[in-house]
Design a protein around this motif. Structure first.
Motif, PDB file in Angstrom:
ATOM      1  N   GLY A 142       0.824  -1.208   0.000  1.00 30.94           N
ATOM      2  CA  GLY A 142       0.000   0.000   0.000  1.00 30.94           C
ATOM      3  C   GLY A 142       0.852   1.250   0.000  1.00 30.94           C
ATOM      4  N   PRO A 143       0.235   2.396  -0.305  1.00 30.33           N
ATOM      5  CA  PRO A 143       0.995   3.638  -0.415  1.00 30.33           C
ATOM      6  C   PRO A 143       1.258   4.324   0.926  1.00 30.33           C
ATOM      7  CG  PRO A 143      -1.283   4.044  -0.983  1.00 30.33           C
ATOM      8  CD  PRO A 143      -1.178   2.570  -0.723  1.00 30.33           C
ATOM      9  N   VAL A 144       2.459   4.875   1.052  1.00 30.81           N
ATOM     10  CA  VAL A 144       2.789   5.746   2.175  1.00 30.81           C
ATOM     11  C   VAL A 144       2.226   7.128   1.852  1.00 30.81           C
ATOM     12  CG1 VAL A 144       4.653   6.781   3.514  1.00 30.81           C
ATOM     13  CG2 VAL A 144       4.883   4.459   2.659  1.00 30.81           C
ATOM     14  N   ASP A 145       1.649   7.784   2.827  1.00 30.35           N
ATOM     15  CA  ASP A 145       0.987   9.062   2.568  1.00 30.35           C
ATOM     16  C   ASP A 145       1.924  10.080   1.925  1.00 30.35           C
ATOM     17  OD1 ASP A 145      -1.469   8.206   3.484  1.00 30.35           O
ATOM     18  OD2 ASP A 145      -1.083   8.841   5.544  1.00 30.35           O
ATOM     19  N   LEU A 146       3.103  10.272   2.516  1.00 28.74           N
ATOM     20  CA  LEU A 146       4.068  11.220   1.972  1.00 28.74           C
ATOM     21  C   LEU A 146       5.464  10.626   2.014  1.00 28.74           C
ATOM     22  CD1 LEU A 146       3.045  14.554   3.807  1.00 28.74           C
ATOM     23  CD2 LEU A 146       2.310  13.804   1.541  1.00 28.74           C
ATOM     24  N   MET A 147       6.229  10.845   0.932  1.00 30.66           N
ATOM     25  CA  MET A 147       7.663  10.539   0.943  1.00 30.66           C
ATOM     26  C   MET A 147       8.381  11.861   0.764  1.00 30.66           C
ATOM     27  SD  MET A 147      10.150   8.480   1.321  1.00 30.66           S
ATOM     28  CE  MET A 147       9.405   6.849   1.182  1.00 30.66           C
TER      29      MET A 147
END
Length: 231
Positions: A142-147
């Protein structure tokens, strides 16, 4: 919608039985067919109700009811279960109908998407001199909110929540474990950002080397003074 203020008694029969003795109440008959019985208290919750699909019919009171002062009887029957709500009306104090039109629905302010967007626009709150790499940074789970990259180029993975609890910390921990295997990113720092972070979540995050960022949503919107606090 029809709004009736009346002195009434209400009986519910079906999977359960319930009785409301005579008193002055608000009867709300909505366009979807549902009927809600409210008192002048108890906040938003009705005393009794019938949810759709259901139908309302009116009946003449029986002899005993009429002698007791009942002038009209409503029967609301659920079309699937057969449960019934029977309202004995003794006196009508108000009766009006209103066309409310189509409701656009509730628009929530301060949801996670809003917090994520604002924080992406103000990444200095995460680390001074930081730059945004990407929102919804993909991982295999799943995606991390912010990188984000800090001023020195180190990677920072940020998970954003309205209310931060242990589950959110565990989620970010799993992301960090995966991202740390990428030689282009490792070592990856973690930041857990939320408007409110529960004490147990803070303890767990700090134990795992994850920083906690409390977000001042109003301040980020520019409607109040105040700055997030980084612990």
């Amino acid at each position: 919608m029809r709004l009736v203020i009346a002195r009434c008694a209400v009986d519910y029969s079906g999977r359960l039985n319930a009785h409301l003795p005579p008193a002055t109440r608000v009867l709300m008959h909505k366009g979807d067919g549902s009927l809600l019985v409210h008192s002048d208290g108890g906040s938003y919750k009705p005393l009794n109700w019938m949810s759709p699909p259901c139908s309302l019919t009116t009946e003449a009171p029986g002899e005993d009811e009429a002698s007791a002062g009942v002038v009209e009887v409503w029967r609301v029957t659920h079309k699937k279960t057969g449960d019934a709500l029977r309202v004995q009306i003794y006196e009508v104090l108000h009766d009006s109908a209103h066309d409310l039109g189509i409701d656009p629905g509730l628009r929530k302010d301060g949801v996670e998407a809003d917090l994520q967007r604002l924080l992406a626009e103000q990444v200095d709150l995460i680390s001074e001199g930081a730059t945004l790499v990407r929102r919804e940074f993909p991982t295999a789970i799943g995606p991390v909110d912010l990188m984000v990259r800090d001023a020195g180029g180190a990677a920072i993975a940020v998970e954003v929540k309205r209310r931060g609890d242990i589950d959110g910390v565990e989620q970010l921990t799993r992301y960090l474990e995966l991202l740390g295997r990428d030689p282009h990113l490792a070592p990856v720092q973690g930041v857990f950002a939320a408007q409110e972070i529960k004490p147990q979540a803070r303890v767990l995050a700090e134990d795992r080397g994850i920083r906690c960022l409390v977000l001042d949503y109003e301040g980020m919107k520019g409607t109040e003074s105040g700055a997030p606090r980084l612990f």
